[in-house]
Write a protein that holds these residues in place. Structure first.
Motif, PDB file in Angstrom:
ATOM      1  N   THR A  60       0.834  -1.200   0.000  1.00  0.00           N
ATOM      2  CA  THR A  60       0.000   0.000   0.000  1.00  0.00           C
ATOM      3  C   THR A  60       0.868   1.249   0.000  1.00  0.00           C
ATOM      4  O   THR A  60       1.987   1.250   0.508  1.00  0.00           O
ATOM      5  CB  THR A  60      -0.959   0.032   1.208  1.00  0.00           C
ATOM      6  N   ARG A  61       0.323   2.280  -0.577  1.00  0.00           N
ATOM      7  CA  ARG A  61       0.993   3.564  -0.717  1.00  0.00           C
ATOM      8  C   ARG A  61       0.729   4.405   0.526  1.00  0.00           C
ATOM      9  O   ARG A  61      -0.425   4.544   0.953  1.00  0.00           O
ATOM     10  CB  ARG A  61       0.373   4.228  -1.950  1.00  0.00           C
ATOM     11  N   HIS A 115      -2.232   3.867   8.229  1.00  0.00           N
ATOM     12  CA  HIS A 115      -3.500   3.171   8.014  1.00  0.00           C
ATOM     13  C   HIS A 115      -3.362   2.277   6.784  1.00  0.00           C
ATOM     14  O   HIS A 115      -2.383   2.384   6.047  1.00  0.00           O
ATOM     15  CB  HIS A 115      -4.629   4.182   7.799  1.00  0.00           C
ATOM     16  N   PRO A 116      -4.341   1.405   6.544  1.00  0.00           N
ATOM     17  CA  PRO A 116      -4.296   0.625   5.311  1.00  0.00           C
ATOM     18  C   PRO A 116      -4.473   1.577   4.122  1.00  0.00           C
ATOM     19  O   PRO A 116      -5.561   2.104   3.899  1.00  0.00           O
ATOM     20  CB  PRO A 116      -5.478  -0.338   5.420  1.00  0.00           C
ATOM     21  N   GLY A 117      -3.403   1.833   3.442  1.00  0.00           N
ATOM     22  CA  GLY A 117      -3.436   2.802   2.343  1.00  0.00           C
ATOM     23  C   GLY A 117      -3.957   2.204   1.053  1.00  0.00           C
ATOM     24  O   GLY A 117      -4.475   1.092   1.009  1.00  0.00           O
ATOM     25  N   GLN A 118      -3.762   2.956   0.002  1.00  0.00           N
ATOM     26  CA  GLN A 118      -4.219   2.573  -1.321  1.00  0.00           C
ATOM     27  C   GLN A 118      -3.336   1.448  -1.869  1.00  0.00           C
ATOM     28  O   GLN A 118      -2.119   1.612  -1.971  1.00  0.00           O
ATOM     29  CB  GLN A 118      -4.119   3.812  -2.207  1.00  0.00           C
ATOM     30  N   PRO A 119      -3.902   0.288  -2.219  1.00  0.00           N
ATOM     31  CA  PRO A 119      -3.083  -0.800  -2.771  1.00  0.00           C
ATOM     32  C   PRO A 119      -2.400  -0.353  -4.060  1.00  0.00           C
ATOM     33  O   PRO A 119      -2.943   0.435  -4.836  1.00  0.00           O
ATOM     34  CB  PRO A 119      -4.100  -1.909  -3.061  1.00  0.00           C
ATOM     35  N   CYS A 120      -1.179  -0.848  -4.255  1.00  0.00           N
ATOM     36  CA  CYS A 120      -0.407  -0.470  -5.433  1.00  0.00           C
ATOM     37  C   CYS A 120       0.664  -1.524  -5.697  1.00  0.00           C
ATOM     38  O   CYS A 120       0.875  -2.428  -4.889  1.00  0.00           O
ATOM     39  CB  CYS A 120       0.242   0.887  -5.216  1.00  0.00           C
ATOM     40  N   LEU A 121       1.334  -1.388  -6.790  1.00  0.00           N
ATOM     41  CA  LEU A 121       2.513  -2.198  -7.086  1.00  0.00           C
ATOM     42  C   LEU A 121       3.727  -1.410  -6.613  1.00  0.00           C
ATOM     43  O   LEU A 121       3.755  -0.182  -6.750  1.00  0.00           O
ATOM     44  CB  LEU A 121       2.608  -2.486  -8.584  1.00  0.00           C
ATOM     45  N   PRO A 122       4.736  -2.076  -6.059  1.00  0.00           N
ATOM     46  CA  PRO A 122       5.854  -1.325  -5.475  1.00  0.00           C
ATOM     47  C   PRO A 122       6.561  -0.390  -6.458  1.00  0.00           C
ATOM     48  O   PRO A 122       7.014   0.672  -6.067  1.00  0.00           O
ATOM     49  CB  PRO A 122       6.803  -2.394  -4.951  1.00  0.00           C
ATOM     50  N   ASP A 123       6.631  -0.756  -7.713  1.00  0.00           N
ATOM     51  CA  ASP A 123       7.304   0.114  -8.671  1.00  0.00           C
ATOM     52  C   ASP A 123       6.466   1.339  -9.021  1.00  0.00           C
ATOM     53  O   ASP A 123       6.987   2.313  -9.545  1.00  0.00           O
ATOM     54  CB  ASP A 123       7.652  -0.663  -9.941  1.00  0.00           C
ATOM     55  N   GLU A 133      -3.736  14.841  -0.884  1.00  0.00           N
ATOM     56  CA  GLU A 133      -3.505  13.923   0.244  1.00  0.00           C
ATOM     57  C   GLU A 133      -3.100  14.713   1.482  1.00  0.00           C
ATOM     58  O   GLU A 133      -3.506  14.375   2.602  1.00  0.00           O
ATOM     59  CB  GLU A 133      -2.429  12.906  -0.119  1.00  0.00           C
ATOM     60  N   TYR A 134      -2.328  15.749   1.291  1.00  0.00           N
ATOM     61  CA  TYR A 134      -1.940  16.597   2.420  1.00  0.00           C
ATOM     62  C   TYR A 134      -3.167  17.292   3.011  1.00  0.00           C
ATOM     63  O   TYR A 134      -3.323  17.363   4.220  1.00  0.00           O
ATOM     64  CB  TYR A 134      -0.898  17.630   2.001  1.00  0.00           C
ATOM     65  N   LYS A 135      -4.049  17.778   2.157  1.00  0.00           N
ATOM     66  CA  LYS A 135      -5.241  18.490   2.642  1.00  0.00           C
ATOM     67  C   LYS A 135      -6.122  17.580   3.489  1.00  0.00           C
ATOM     68  O   LYS A 135      -6.641  17.994   4.526  1.00  0.00           O
ATOM     69  CB  LYS A 135      -6.023  19.074   1.470  1.00  0.00           C
ATOM     70  N   VAL A 136      -6.277  16.329   3.071  1.00  0.00           N
ATOM     71  CA  VAL A 136      -7.065  15.369   3.856  1.00  0.00           C
ATOM     72  C   VAL A 136      -6.396  15.146   5.212  1.00  0.00           C
ATOM     73  O   VAL A 136      -7.055  15.151   6.260  1.00  0.00           O
ATOM     74  CB  VAL A 136      -7.221  14.029   3.089  1.00  0.00           C
ATOM     75  N   LEU A 137      -5.085  14.967   5.206  1.00  0.00           N
ATOM     76  CA  LEU A 137      -4.326  14.767   6.444  1.00  0.00           C
ATOM     77  C   LEU A 137      -4.439  15.997   7.343  1.00  0.00           C
ATOM     78  O   LEU A 137      -4.762  15.890   8.529  1.00  0.00           O
ATOM     79  CB  LEU A 137      -2.866  14.470   6.090  1.00  0.00           C
ATOM     80  N   ARG A 138      -4.187  17.154   6.783  1.00  0.00           N
ATOM     81  CA  ARG A 138      -4.245  18.404   7.551  1.00  0.00           C
ATOM     82  C   ARG A 138      -5.627  18.616   8.158  1.00  0.00           C
ATOM     83  O   ARG A 138      -5.755  18.962   9.327  1.00  0.00           O
ATOM     84  CB  ARG A 138      -3.886  19.579   6.644  1.00  0.00           C
ATOM     85  N   ASP A 139      -6.673  18.395   7.364  1.00  0.00           N
ATOM     86  CA  ASP A 139      -8.032  18.613   7.851  1.00  0.00           C
ATOM     87  C   ASP A 139      -8.404  17.636   8.972  1.00  0.00           C
ATOM     88  O   ASP A 139      -9.213  17.961   9.839  1.00  0.00           O
ATOM     89  CB  ASP A 139      -9.040  18.508   6.708  1.00  0.00           C
ATOM     90  N   CYS A 158       5.950   6.378   1.096  1.00  0.00           N
ATOM     91  CA  CYS A 158       6.508   5.120   1.596  1.00  0.00           C
ATOM     92  C   CYS A 158       5.591   3.991   1.156  1.00  0.00           C
ATOM     93  O   CYS A 158       4.480   4.217   0.682  1.00  0.00           O
ATOM     94  CB  CYS A 158       6.586   5.141   3.111  1.00  0.00           C
ATOM     95  N   MET A 159       6.070   2.781   1.325  1.00  0.00           N
ATOM     96  CA  MET A 159       5.247   1.601   1.016  1.00  0.00           C
ATOM     97  C   MET A 159       5.172   0.739   2.260  1.00  0.00           C
ATOM     98  O   MET A 159       6.164   0.538   2.941  1.00  0.00           O
ATOM     99  CB  MET A 159       5.885   0.810  -0.130  1.00  0.00           C
ATOM    100  N   TYR A 160       3.995   0.229   2.534  1.00  0.00           N
ATOM    101  CA  TYR A 160       3.788  -0.733   3.604  1.00  0.00           C
ATOM    102  C   TYR A 160       3.399  -2.051   2.964  1.00  0.00           C
ATOM    103  O   TYR A 160       2.736  -2.078   1.931  1.00  0.00           O
ATOM    104  CB  TYR A 160       2.652  -0.310   4.526  1.00  0.00           C
TER     105      TYR A 160
END
Length: 161
Positions: A60-61, A115-123, A133-139, A158-160
């Motif tokens: 996840t991203r 948190h469980p982020g958006q699934p993605c491929l590592p590359d 994404e910053y605005k959601v976090l800030r709010d 980062c990737m989890y």
């Protein structure tokens, strides 16, 4: 084998694939070894390195940001602690670290959402963290730490797993 870096994993000619979990042969720059245990630290690429039935790995991203608050002195190390914040309406935990930490090159106050982020491929996951994404976090954090608001001075993804 302590202290020796493994060059490759080999099993019947399939590099980096463990097919027989009871026997792993690891080759180092010194010699072949049959270890009792093997730690594979491939991070978000483990799904490519490991072929084990029943082992589902999802990458996840996870964007994180550094901001420059209007009153940066309030967020200096020694004046403002590392923090974590849970909200009933959001999954996971928001967290942050004070600004001006010795040995850390990035300026600003670091904060993110674990948190469980958006699934993605590592590359593909290393796409730049986005302003939205910053605005959601800030709010999400603003009702509790309103003085943290400020312009972005750094962002990474980062990737989890």
């Amino acid at each position: 084998m302590v202290g020796l870096g493994v060059i490759k994993l080999e099993d019947d000619g399939h590099d980096a694939t463990i097919v027989r979990p009871k026997l792993i042969e690891a080759f180092t720059d010194v010699a072949g070894q049959v270890p009792h245990k093997l730690v594979i630290a491939g991070g978000s690429w483990n799904h490519r390195l490991l072929s084990i039935d029943g082992l589902a790995l999802t990458v996840t991203r996870q964007p994180l940001f550094w901001v420059s608050p209007k009153r940066a002195d309030q967020f200096e190390l020694g004046r403002f602690p590392c923090w974590a914040l849970e909200r009933d309406e959001c999954e996971g935990v928001f967290y942050g670290f004070p600004g001006a930490v010795p040995g850390v090159e990035q300026a600003g106050v670091k904060f993110a959402h674990h948190h469980p982020g958006q699934p993605c491929l590592p590359d593909e996951a290393r796409a730049d963290a986005k302003t939205v994404e910053y605005k959601v976090l800030r709010d999400s954090v603003a009702p509790f730490i309103p003085a943290l608001d400020g312009p972005i001075c750094g962002a990474v993804t980062c990737m989890y797993t």
